[in-house]
Motif scaffolding. Sequence first.
Motif, PDB file in Angstrom:
ATOM      1  N   THR A  97      34.127  32.737  38.065  1.00  0.00           N
ATOM      2  CA  THR A  97      33.535  33.701  38.986  1.00  0.00           C
ATOM      3  C   THR A  97      34.610  34.291  39.885  1.00  0.00           C
ATOM      4  OG1 THR A  97      32.994  31.964  40.580  1.00  0.00           O
ATOM      5  CG2 THR A  97      31.297  32.550  38.976  1.00  0.00           C
ATOM      6  N   LEU A  98      34.458  35.568  40.196  1.00  0.00           N
ATOM      7  CA  LEU A  98      35.399  36.266  41.068  1.00  0.00           C
ATOM      8  C   LEU A  98      34.710  36.633  42.379  1.00  0.00           C
ATOM      9  CD1 LEU A  98      37.102  38.632  38.476  1.00  0.00           C
ATOM     10  CD2 LEU A  98      38.030  36.531  39.450  1.00  0.00           C
ATOM     11  N   PRO A  99      35.476  36.801  43.447  1.00  0.00           N
ATOM     12  CA  PRO A  99      34.870  37.154  44.729  1.00  0.00           C
ATOM     13  C   PRO A  99      34.299  38.569  44.732  1.00  0.00           C
ATOM     14  CG  PRO A  99      37.102  36.276  45.013  1.00  0.00           C
ATOM     15  CD  PRO A  99      36.922  36.578  43.560  1.00  0.00           C
ATOM     16  N   THR A 100      33.310  38.759  45.573  1.00  0.00           N
ATOM     17  CA  THR A 100      32.817  40.091  45.871  1.00  0.00           C
ATOM     18  C   THR A 100      32.702  40.217  47.391  1.00  0.00           C
ATOM     19  OG1 THR A 100      31.132  41.752  45.360  1.00  0.00           O
ATOM     20  CG2 THR A 100      30.354  39.473  45.685  1.00  0.00           C
ATOM     21  N   VAL A 101      32.191  41.342  47.862  1.00  0.00           N
ATOM     22  CA  VAL A 101      32.120  41.575  49.305  1.00  0.00           C
ATOM     23  C   VAL A 101      30.689  41.900  49.715  1.00  0.00           C
ATOM     24  CG1 VAL A 101      34.521  42.192  49.770  1.00  0.00           C
ATOM     25  CG2 VAL A 101      32.960  43.928  48.880  1.00  0.00           C
ATOM     26  N   SER A 135      27.067  36.813  40.869  1.00  0.00           N
ATOM     27  CA  SER A 135      28.027  36.142  40.004  1.00  0.00           C
ATOM     28  C   SER A 135      28.817  37.234  39.301  1.00  0.00           C
ATOM     29  CB  SER A 135      27.337  35.241  38.986  1.00  0.00           C
ATOM     30  OG  SER A 135      28.306  34.585  38.183  1.00  0.00           O
ATOM     31  N   VAL A 136      30.060  37.411  39.705  1.00  0.00           N
ATOM     32  CA  VAL A 136      30.882  38.531  39.255  1.00  0.00           C
ATOM     33  C   VAL A 136      31.991  38.015  38.353  1.00  0.00           C
ATOM     34  CG1 VAL A 136      32.355  40.435  39.992  1.00  0.00           C
ATOM     35  CG2 VAL A 136      30.381  39.795  41.373  1.00  0.00           C
ATOM     36  N   ASP A 137      32.093  38.593  37.145  1.00  0.00           N
ATOM     37  CA  ASP A 137      33.135  38.163  36.208  1.00  0.00           C
ATOM     38  C   ASP A 137      34.204  39.239  36.011  1.00  0.00           C
ATOM     39  OD1 ASP A 137      31.588  39.979  34.845  1.00  0.00           O
ATOM     40  OD2 ASP A 137      31.399  38.778  33.021  1.00  0.00           O
ATOM     41  N   ARG A 138      34.225  40.244  36.891  1.00  0.00           N
ATOM     42  CA  ARG A 138      35.229  41.298  36.860  1.00  0.00           C
ATOM     43  C   ARG A 138      35.564  41.681  38.296  1.00  0.00           C
ATOM     44  NH1 ARG A 138      30.220  42.241  35.614  1.00  0.00           N
ATOM     45  NH2 ARG A 138      29.105  44.030  36.469  1.00  0.00           N
ATOM     46  N   HIS A 139      36.765  42.210  38.495  1.00  0.00           N
ATOM     47  CA  HIS A 139      37.256  42.425  39.851  1.00  0.00           C
ATOM     48  C   HIS A 139      36.928  43.828  40.355  1.00  0.00           C
ATOM     49  CE1 HIS A 139      39.754  42.583  43.377  1.00  0.00           C
ATOM     50  NE2 HIS A 139      40.517  43.524  42.860  1.00  0.00           N
TER      51      HIS A 139
END
Length: 312
Positions: free
Chosen positions: A203-207, A270-274
């Motif tokens: 998982t990658l961060p989001t805002v 749940s983010v799998d891309r930046h």
Amino acid sequence: MQRICVIGGSRYFGKLLVERLHAAGHQVTVINRGSTPPPAGVDHLVVDRNDEAALTAALDSRTFDVVVDQVCYTPVQAAIAARAFAGRTLRYVMTSTIEVYDPATAALPAVPAGTPVPEETVDPAAWPVAMDLPWQDDAYLEAHYAEGKRQAEAVFTRAGGFEFASVRSAHVLGGGAREFTGRLAHYAERIARGGAITVHTKTLPTVFIHYEELADLLQWATTADFTGPVNACSDGPLDVRGLAAIIAAQAGREPVYRTVPAGEEASPFSVDRHYAMSNARAKELGFSFSRTTDWLPGAVAEALTTEPSPTT
């Protein structure tokens, strides 16, 4: 005092924006289809923004200092509004979205993971517009939400006749039952009862941004003198596991995860891309953001008492 028109403004941060503009002494007009009346003292035009002739007739001889468009989703809607408000407003502010940066929805310049995404990654002045796509089809529009927003920004940017700014909002949370997406309530309910949350293996961060902070920023944007896009997000990116940990601390339960590979459907956030945004431009222009971790516990407390909406 300014004459400010808000298109939409019937729920969540849009409704709060109308209330705050009115409380600040501005002459406020709300345009919507009439499902929710605005506060007393606010002018209300009941009209479908998609009907250009009806919108133009409803506006009559009214003029405004600023228009804040909360519900523009397609280039067709943007073109109608641009024509209807030409000569009727000095400034036009459109609420846009972080989703314009999603690399899964368009061929975008690569931004290295970990580098906050700046506004110039999506330049509305250069973005192609296709009016002949089936924007009126709800299923098509839902599947092409990000592209609709990108093209709407492009239409306004090229329209001329007024200053144009777009506010690209992060994921909006807070407000308990006011949060109509129900996403935070979904997480709170799942964790509180021990249900599994579907997340990507990596998982990658989001805002994120609190709905009151977004209303504050939109109010600020009505009097600021910038043009072009500006990103709106609180300080401190957070991934889905970090979000779940904050919820779990208040719910008194450990989160349970079910992992899926990249590209498969997972729970919201749940983010799998930046594509986590940078808020540097808004700060340089004078807006001060809170930290996500300062307001999120309070939003979680509200969500723990809110019935969730059906979601993934």
